[in-house]
Write a protein that holds these residues in place. Structure first.
Motif, PDB file in Angstrom:
ATOM      1  N   ASN A  38      10.555  84.353  -7.511  1.00 23.72           N
ATOM      2  CA  ASN A  38      11.782  84.236  -6.729  1.00 23.72           C
ATOM      3  C   ASN A  38      12.409  82.857  -6.958  1.00 23.72           C
ATOM      4  O   ASN A  38      11.825  81.839  -6.600  1.00 23.72           O
ATOM      5  CB  ASN A  38      11.456  84.431  -5.246  1.00 23.72           C
ATOM      6  CG  ASN A  38      12.682  84.462  -4.375  1.00 23.72           C
ATOM      7  OD1 ASN A  38      13.789  84.212  -4.825  1.00 23.72           O
ATOM      8  ND2 ASN A  38      12.466  84.768  -3.115  1.00 23.72           N
ATOM      9  N   PRO A  39      13.612  82.792  -7.524  1.00 27.31           N
ATOM     10  CA  PRO A  39      14.226  81.483  -7.788  1.00 27.31           C
ATOM     11  C   PRO A  39      14.678  80.761  -6.522  1.00 27.31           C
ATOM     12  O   PRO A  39      14.860  79.551  -6.542  1.00 27.31           O
ATOM     13  CB  PRO A  39      15.432  81.828  -8.669  1.00 27.31           C
ATOM     14  CG  PRO A  39      15.743  83.247  -8.362  1.00 27.31           C
ATOM     15  CD  PRO A  39      14.431  83.890  -8.013  1.00 27.31           C
ATOM     16  N   LYS A  40      14.817  81.463  -5.414  1.00 24.14           N
ATOM     17  CA  LYS A  40      15.267  80.812  -4.177  1.00 24.14           C
ATOM     18  C   LYS A  40      14.255  79.776  -3.697  1.00 24.14           C
ATOM     19  O   LYS A  40      14.644  78.744  -3.147  1.00 24.14           O
ATOM     20  CB  LYS A  40      15.518  81.851  -3.081  1.00 24.14           C
ATOM     21  CG  LYS A  40      16.748  82.696  -3.330  1.00 24.14           C
ATOM     22  CD  LYS A  40      17.011  83.628  -2.169  1.00 24.14           C
ATOM     23  CE  LYS A  40      16.006  84.751  -2.224  1.00 24.14           C
ATOM     24  NZ  LYS A  40      16.237  85.783  -1.214  1.00 24.14           N
ATOM     25  N   SER A  57      12.260  77.909  -5.565  1.00 27.34           N
ATOM     26  CA  SER A  57      12.429  76.715  -6.402  1.00 27.34           C
ATOM     27  C   SER A  57      13.699  75.970  -6.033  1.00 27.34           C
ATOM     28  O   SER A  57      13.706  74.737  -5.947  1.00 27.34           O
ATOM     29  CB  SER A  57      12.480  77.108  -7.876  1.00 27.34           C
ATOM     30  OG  SER A  57      11.290  77.739  -8.245  1.00 27.34           O
ATOM     31  N   LEU A  58      14.779  76.708  -5.808  1.00 28.63           N
ATOM     32  CA  LEU A  58      16.040  76.067  -5.419  1.00 28.63           C
ATOM     33  C   LEU A  58      15.904  75.354  -4.079  1.00 28.63           C
ATOM     34  O   LEU A  58      16.461  74.279  -3.871  1.00 28.63           O
ATOM     35  CB  LEU A  58      17.164  77.098  -5.365  1.00 28.63           C
ATOM     36  CG  LEU A  58      17.632  77.632  -6.711  1.00 28.63           C
ATOM     37  CD1 LEU A  58      18.624  78.765  -6.518  1.00 28.63           C
ATOM     38  CD2 LEU A  58      18.236  76.521  -7.542  1.00 28.63           C
ATOM     39  N   PHE A  59      15.153  75.961  -3.163  1.00 31.76           N
ATOM     40  CA  PHE A  59      14.917  75.305  -1.873  1.00 31.76           C
ATOM     41  C   PHE A  59      14.232  73.965  -2.074  1.00 31.76           C
ATOM     42  O   PHE A  59      14.664  72.944  -1.525  1.00 31.76           O
ATOM     43  CB  PHE A  59      14.066  76.200  -0.973  1.00 31.76           C
ATOM     44  CG  PHE A  59      13.562  75.492   0.256  1.00 31.76           C
ATOM     45  CD1 PHE A  59      14.388  75.303   1.346  1.00 31.76           C
ATOM     46  CD2 PHE A  59      12.266  74.998   0.306  1.00 31.76           C
ATOM     47  CE1 PHE A  59      13.933  74.644   2.476  1.00 31.76           C
ATOM     48  CE2 PHE A  59      11.805  74.343   1.434  1.00 31.76           C
ATOM     49  CZ  PHE A  59      12.640  74.155   2.517  1.00 31.76           C
ATOM     50  N   LEU A  77      14.098  72.124  -4.742  1.00 28.34           N
ATOM     51  CA  LEU A  77      14.926  71.176  -5.495  1.00 28.34           C
ATOM     52  C   LEU A  77      16.094  70.647  -4.674  1.00 28.34           C
ATOM     53  O   LEU A  77      16.498  69.495  -4.827  1.00 28.34           O
ATOM     54  CB  LEU A  77      15.451  71.843  -6.764  1.00 28.34           C
ATOM     55  CG  LEU A  77      14.406  72.137  -7.835  1.00 28.34           C
ATOM     56  CD1 LEU A  77      15.018  72.953  -8.966  1.00 28.34           C
ATOM     57  CD2 LEU A  77      13.818  70.848  -8.372  1.00 28.34           C
ATOM     58  N   ALA A  78      16.663  71.473  -3.803  1.00 24.44           N
ATOM     59  CA  ALA A  78      17.860  71.069  -3.069  1.00 24.44           C
ATOM     60  C   ALA A  78      17.562  70.473  -1.696  1.00 24.44           C
ATOM     61  O   ALA A  78      18.239  69.538  -1.272  1.00 24.44           O
ATOM     62  CB  ALA A  78      18.784  72.274  -2.913  1.00 24.44           C
TER      63      ALA A  78
END
Length: 101
Positions: free
Chosen positions: A16-18, A20-22, A24-25
């Protein structure tokens, strides 16, 4: 089989890319370079996130199992759920039909 469902859930979360985005952001704003080692801070926050996510997911799955068992045993409850689902889909369809775009 619960083990297969668990393995499927783990794979889905890893892919799930979400997540990783969480990290990172959102996570970097809590890192303070002057206090502790940055890597240690990221690992601690990451572990805290994993622990809380695990607890929440276990609670949700146990609740869903109980509700699912109750729905499977009661034809009346299943019928009410189907009526509710149909009503919601009808309302969504009507909303799309009358929208301007």
């Amino acid at each position: 089989n619960r083990r297969a469902l668990y393995q499927k859930g783990v794979v889905m979360n890893l892919l799930n890319p979400k997540v990783s985005l969480f990290f990172l952001a959102f996570l970097p704003q809590f890192i303070h370079p002057g206090t502790f080692n940055v890597t240690t801070q990221i690992l601690v926050y990451g572990m805290l996130f994993l622990i809380q996510a695990f607890v929440i997911f276990v609670m949700v799955s146990l609740f869903a199992e109980k509700v699912g068992d109750r729905l499977r045993r009661s034809p009346q409850a299943a019928k009410k759920v189907h009526v509710l689902e149909g009503s919601l889909f009808t309302l969504i369809g009507l909303k799309i039909a009358v929208s301007q775009r």
